[in-house]
Design a protein around this motif. Sequence first.
Motif, short mmCIF file in Angstrom:
data_model
loop_
_atom_site.label_atom_id
_atom_site.label_comp_id
_atom_site.label_asym_id
_atom_site.label_seq_id
_atom_site.Cartn_x
_atom_site.Cartn_y
_atom_site.Cartn_z
N PHE A 9 -114.55 -39.18 -52.35
CA PHE A 9 -113.65 -39.30 -51.20
C PHE A 9 -112.43 -40.05 -51.76
CE2 PHE A 9 -117.99 -39.30 -49.46
CZ PHE A 9 -117.91 -38.14 -48.72
N HIS A 10 -111.74 -39.31 -52.65
CA HIS A 10 -110.85 -40.00 -53.57
C HIS A 10 -109.51 -40.37 -52.94
CE1 HIS A 10 -111.01 -41.50 -57.54
NE2 HIS A 10 -109.94 -40.87 -57.96
N ASN A 11 -109.09 -39.64 -51.90
CA ASN A 11 -107.85 -40.04 -51.22
C ASN A 11 -108.09 -41.34 -50.46
OD1 ASN A 11 -105.91 -39.52 -48.48
ND2 ASN A 11 -104.98 -39.13 -50.47
N ALA A 45 -110.55 -33.93 -58.21
CA ALA A 45 -110.24 -34.81 -57.07
C ALA A 45 -108.85 -35.44 -57.16
CB ALA A 45 -111.31 -35.89 -56.93
N HIS A 46 -108.10 -35.12 -58.23
CA HIS A 46 -106.69 -35.53 -58.26
C HIS A 46 -105.76 -34.34 -58.10
CE1 HIS A 46 -105.98 -39.85 -59.11
NE2 HIS A 46 -107.28 -39.82 -59.32
N LEU A 47 -106.35 -33.12 -58.04
CA LEU A 47 -105.49 -31.94 -57.99
C LEU A 47 -105.71 -31.06 -56.76
CD1 LEU A 47 -105.82 -30.98 -61.78
CD2 LEU A 47 -103.79 -31.92 -60.68
N VAL A 94 -106.25 -49.86 -64.48
CA VAL A 94 -104.91 -49.41 -64.84
C VAL A 94 -104.65 -48.00 -64.25
CG1 VAL A 94 -105.18 -48.36 -67.15
CG2 VAL A 94 -103.24 -49.78 -66.70
N HIS A 95 -105.72 -47.21 -64.12
CA HIS A 95 -105.61 -45.89 -63.46
C HIS A 95 -105.18 -46.06 -62.01
CE1 HIS A 95 -106.73 -42.04 -61.69
NE2 HIS A 95 -107.68 -42.60 -60.98
N HIS A 96 -105.75 -47.04 -61.32
CA HIS A 96 -105.38 -47.25 -59.91
C HIS A 96 -103.98 -47.84 -59.77
CE1 HIS A 96 -108.78 -46.57 -57.09
NE2 HIS A 96 -109.47 -46.52 -58.23
N HIS A 133 -110.38 -43.51 -51.27
CA HIS A 133 -110.64 -44.57 -52.26
C HIS A 133 -109.34 -45.11 -52.87
CE1 HIS A 133 -112.19 -46.97 -55.40
NE2 HIS A 133 -111.79 -46.15 -56.35
N HIS A 134 -108.39 -44.22 -53.21
CA HIS A 134 -107.13 -44.74 -53.77
C HIS A 134 -106.31 -45.45 -52.70
CE1 HIS A 134 -106.43 -43.55 -58.04
NE2 HIS A 134 -107.51 -42.81 -57.80
N THR A 135 -106.50 -45.08 -51.43
CA THR A 135 -105.76 -45.76 -50.35
C THR A 135 -106.35 -47.13 -50.10
OG1 THR A 135 -105.40 -43.56 -49.39
CG2 THR A 135 -104.88 -45.45 -48.00
ZN ZN Z 1 -108.47 -41.58 -59.29
#
Ligand code: ZN
Length: 357
Positions: free
Chosen positions: A295-297, A266-268, A157-159, A299-301
């Motif tokens: 490598f969170h950008n 990693a979100h800010l 749900v976060h993603h 990972h969300h991509t």
């Molecule tokens: Zn995240």
Amino acid sequence: MPVPLLREKISDSSTTTITAPPSMDLQNKREKLKEMVLHLVEDIRPEMKEDIYDPTYQDEVGPPPKLEYVWRNIILMALLHLGALYGVTLVPGCKAYTWLWAFLCYVVSILGMTAGAHRLWSHRTYKARLPLRLFLIIASTMAFQNDMYEWARDHRVHHKFTETHADPHNSRRGFFFCHVGWLLVRKHPAVREKGGLLDLSDLKAEKLVMLQRRYYKPSVLLMCFILPTLVPWYCWGETFRHSLYVATFLRYVIVLNMTWLVNSVAHLYGYRPYDKNIEARENALLSLGLLGEAFHNYHHTFPYDYSTSEYRWSLNFTTFFIDCMAAIGLAYDLKKVPKASILARIKRTGDGSYKSG
Ligand code: ZN
Ligand code: ST9
Ligand code: ZN
């Protein structure tokens, strides 16, 4: 497509359609839908959609949500952190084996979360045979971050609804909230509402996941608290105090805070070379401590990539671990986004900070 506003009669013989540029709202929605379609085209794991970002869902404008404090969590979390601080003062007096043991428990806990909770159960980026799944579920129990079903449900749900009220650790609510605050208050109703729409049948169908959920409390007591304390005490005569405060409380608090840093730091802070339209960011330093998980950008991509990074073993011990498991046949069907898709995406949505590594 322009929106027809009205048909106006210009003369007796002809009519013309007067159009206006689409409203910003409509234009934004179209852009977002286009983005979503392109995202789906890139997906190399089409069987699972529950972690794919849905940009069409946005918060309604309104007053900030009310906080309903959970005092039990606030008190326990404060005591745990005080215990860990006391543990810091005991570190110099520990036997070397105790340091090594605490470090081993740290690595095992993190692997349980990265290779297990995150890449296997939340995102299904690879498949694992029973012995590996058994190891990962036990390791994740040592990390004590909620049972696998709950962790994966919150993470999907976060993603899908990231940076909205349906995201359990919505980073728009500030550093403290997305770091730890979200565990100290009741969830926003949107988390329950949107999370309730997710398909979690794969998790419900997995006996191991359901078994862990059923016996979670006693398993956590054993794996996160009793075992890490008893081993140094019994095996090499460490004092009970040093074992409890260093190998157990301090190690657990470090694992927790390292994980939470992905939600906060990693979100800010950091670059967005793959998609500048989302808040998740790259953080190499954090990735080192998290065995490859910041490598969170990227990972969300590309949430379907088993490496959670464009690269494989670079600052990414978890990918090395999964590759070793694949080499001995315990992991298979590893999903990796092709380089050409990554480069095309960087060109289309990156912030310009990309440097080929
Ligand atoms: Zn995240
Ligand atoms: C901890 C978790 O630390 C850390 C997670 C970090 C995540 C990081 C993610 C990003 C990292 C990515 C890479 C990292 C990889 C790994 C890193 C390396 C280590 N959907 O929750 P409840 C419904 S835990 C749908 O009680 P409240 C559902 O019906 C630390 N429905 O909500 C549920 O019932 P059930 C130790 C949902 O009452 C019901 O609501 N643990 C969803 O608002 C009630 O759920 C703690 O500190 C959803 N998403 O309470 C305890 N969610 O479950 C923390 C809920 O029966 N938790 N529902 O189906 C709590 O005490 C409570 O959850 C609460 C909220 C007080 C926070
Ligand atoms: Zn994820």
